[in-house]
Each structure stands twice: as C-alpha cells, then as structure tokens.
Design an enzyme around this catalytic site. Structure first.
Site, short mmCIF file in Angstrom:
data_model
loop_
_atom_site.label_atom_id
_atom_site.label_comp_id
_atom_site.label_asym_id
_atom_site.label_seq_id
_atom_site.Cartn_x
_atom_site.Cartn_y
_atom_site.Cartn_z
N ASP A 178 35.81 1.27 -15.14
CA ASP A 178 35.89 1.47 -13.70
C ASP A 178 37.14 0.79 -13.17
O ASP A 178 37.36 -0.41 -13.41
CB ASP A 178 34.64 0.89 -13.02
CG ASP A 178 34.48 1.37 -11.58
OD1 ASP A 178 35.50 1.60 -10.92
OD2 ASP A 178 33.33 1.49 -11.12
N ASP A 182 38.12 7.43 -10.61
CA ASP A 182 38.31 6.03 -11.02
C ASP A 182 37.28 5.51 -12.02
O ASP A 182 37.18 4.31 -12.24
CB ASP A 182 38.31 5.13 -9.78
CG ASP A 182 37.01 5.22 -8.98
OD1 ASP A 182 36.11 5.98 -9.37
OD2 ASP A 182 36.91 4.52 -7.95
N GLU A 183 36.55 6.40 -12.66
CA GLU A 183 35.49 5.93 -13.57
C GLU A 183 35.29 6.92 -14.72
O GLU A 183 35.36 8.14 -14.52
CB GLU A 183 34.18 5.76 -12.80
CG GLU A 183 33.08 5.08 -13.57
CD GLU A 183 31.85 4.83 -12.71
OE1 GLU A 183 30.96 4.09 -13.16
OE2 GLU A 183 31.76 5.38 -11.59
#
Length: 356
Positions: free
Chosen positions: A8, A104-105
């Site tokens: 993350d 973002d992950e």
C-alpha cells in the site's frame, strides 16, 4: 503455505504532491475541494493532517475547522495515474502472480520468490527502498498467508512499515484487533457492535456463528468469517475485467444532499480515471448505498451508448440517489461501479511518461 504481500502506497495522492513539492513535507496537506467553496469533501490527506482528526469523506468545511492552517490542494489525477502505473509495473515485474486493487494498492504472491517468512521480510524491505528511492513515496507492506490477513497486517504497520502475520501468530494478531479495523466495519456498525459488547475480535469469538446470525442476519455470518481470519489466497489479474468501482464510507451517517452529492462527484471522477487507465468504455452504472441499519441497496442504469464521461456517471448516480433519499434513511456508505465494457481504441495517453 503461501506467502502474500499487500503493498500500500502511504497517503498516495498527498505523497505524490509532497514528492513534487518537498516544501509541503511536514505540513498538514489535504487533497480535495477548496474550503472557500463551502462544499465538497476530503479526497485524501497526509498523516500530518490525520493527527487533527481529518480523514477521507469528511466535509471540507469540517476539515477546515479542524485544521485551518492546512494546505488544501485540488486532486491532479492524471499525474497520480502516471506515478501509479510506473510503480505497479515495477511490482508486477517481481512475480508472476500479481493483483492490483487500486491506484495505490496491490497483492503479490511471492511464495516462489522467498524460502521463509524472514526472507519475505527482507524482500519487502527491498521493495520499499526501491519505491522510496525512485519516487520519494513511502509504502507499507503486510505479509501473511492469505489476502485478508496480509491487508490487515498492512493496515497495522502504516505508515512506512512491514508486518508479518505467520500461521503460529495469526490468532494472537486477530485477538486484539478493534472491530472497526475489519474491512467493511464503519463508525455506525461499530456502535451497533459495541452495544452488544463486541469491541474487539476476541469478543466476536465469544458469541459464535449462530448467535451472530440471530443478532445481525447475513452480516453476522460475514463478521464471523472475518473474525476467523479466513480469506482467499489466490492472487491473480483477471483476464476479463467484469466491473470496477470505488466506495467511500462517510465519517457519520447523513442525509445532507450537498455532502452526498460531493462524494458522488469524487467517486465518479475516480471511477472514470480507473476506466481510462484500463482503456475501457462502460455502459452500465451501478450505485451502491449502505444505510445505518446495515442494509445495502444497489441501483443500476444502462446507458444507450458506451461512455468514458465522469459527468455521465455523476448525473446518473445523482438521479438514482435522489430517488432513494425520498426514504429519509441516513446513509453511511456510497459506492459507484461501472460494467459492460468495451475497449476504447481511440483513447491516447495524455501524459508522456517522460514528462514526470
């Protein structure tokens, strides 16, 4: 036994802005609409801003009251997409089993890359160092034997940490988790659980499956499974994307139309960018609504033609939401999902990667 990473990128939008403008580091930074407009919500914020109680989905006016000296910036999704694409390409190159969750992950199955949990931790640290050295962004990595536990471990070590949850320590890790740390458990759900004496995961274990089902219906079954740390361990990129979307849990239940419509605008904008990132046009738009009494409602509409317009998403969902609001039931979560895709062969990348 598999070894899975949940990677993350910490406070991603804000971190990109800090990377581009180092003068922002150490200052509370809020990405969203301007407080001068008097409406809108927080898209995201950095950890300095979170110290003042600011979080995603909060009204921009409330965020300004909590931290009037914060820096407020509008989101620049095109830039965030470029940075995300570069980092995700790097992560994808590390393993044959990769699954991107959002900009973002991502999950990585590194079972074939490492021999044990200690080596996995070393590998995770190398990944973090590469991302920070090349992009100036910190990241957090949770490591476990299924995706649920890897994600929970990642949440517990943010920001800029690494946490391993191996089989011998899984129950001990779960035991002391607050119920609101489990996925899908928001502020009002937490209140309902605390009302019956459930504050931590270990409290859920005392009730058992049948009693949880009696108290909470289908949600009770979901809660029991979460409390056991049971989760999928298959990491893969789907060959054919069926749908994509995003959800925002509100900081408090509300019927306020300005707040709800502002959240719809953020969701519509983000979902549109996700679709463009995949070079997709969509035709079906689905609005998801979760109310204060745990009930989930979905409303869908299929457009006459394929689209890549955030305005189409927003106007469609606004009409669906306006109809639902006639019920006068406070809302705790909104989500937008698009489906029925076709490839958009005419779309071109607006941003030259060399520009960043």
């Amino acid at each position: 036994m598999k070894i899975i990473f949940c990677v993350d990128l910490d406070a991603f939008f804000a971190s990109v802005e800090e990377s581009l403008n180092p003068g922002l580091k150490g200052k509370p930074l809020i990405i969203g609409s301007s407080p001068l407009e008097g409406r809108g919500v927080v898209s995201t914020c950095n950890y300095e801003a979170r110290k003042y109680g600011i979080k995603s989905g909060m009204s921009i006016v409330k965020a300004y009251r909590l931290c009037p000296f914060a820096v407020f910036l509008p989101p620049r999704l095109e830039i965030y997409e470029v940075v995300s694409e570069r980092i995700m390409s790097f992560l994808r190159s590390l393993t044959s089993k990769f699954e991107q969750l959002s900009v973002d992950e991502a999950f990585l199955d590194v079972t074939e890359k490492v021999r044990d949990w200690e080596e996995a931790k070393e590998f995770a640290n190398e990944i973090k160092e590469f991302i920070f050295k090349n992009y100036g962004i910190t990241s957090s990595i949770g490591i476990s034997f299924n995706k649920l536990l890897a994600k929970l471990a990642c949440q517990k070590c943010k920001p800029n940490g690494i946490k391993v949850v191996d089989p011998p320590n899984a129950k001990e890790f779960l035991k002391d988790l607050r119920v609101e740390e489990l996925p899908g458990i928001g502020k009002q759900t937490t209140k309902e659980l605390k009302r019956v004496g459930i504050k931590k995961v270990e409290d859920i274990w005392k009730f058992g499956l049948k009693e949880l089902q009696r108290l909470f219906g289908n949600f009770g079954s979901e809660l029991y499974i979460l409390s056991q740390g049971e989760g999928e361990d298959d990491v893969y990129e789907r060959d054919e994307l069926k749908s994509l979307g995003k959800e925002i849990t509100l900081s408090e239940d509300t019927l306020d139309r300005i707040t709800l419509f502002s959240i719809l605008q953020i969701l519509a904008r983000d979902v549109t960018e996700y679709a463009k990132h995949q070079n997709l046009l969509f035709k079906t738009i689905t609005l998801k609504i979760k109310t204060k009494n745990f009930k989930v409602y979905t409303r869908s509409k299929t457009l006459k033609t394929f689209s890549d317009s955030s305005q189409d998403i927003f106007s469609t969902c606004k009409k669906l939401l306006e109809e639902f609001l006639k019920r006068e039931i406070p809302i705790r979560l909104l989500g937008i999902r698009v489906s029925k895709f076709c490839k958009n062969s005419t779309l071109k990348k607006f941003w030259n990667k060399k520009h960043f």
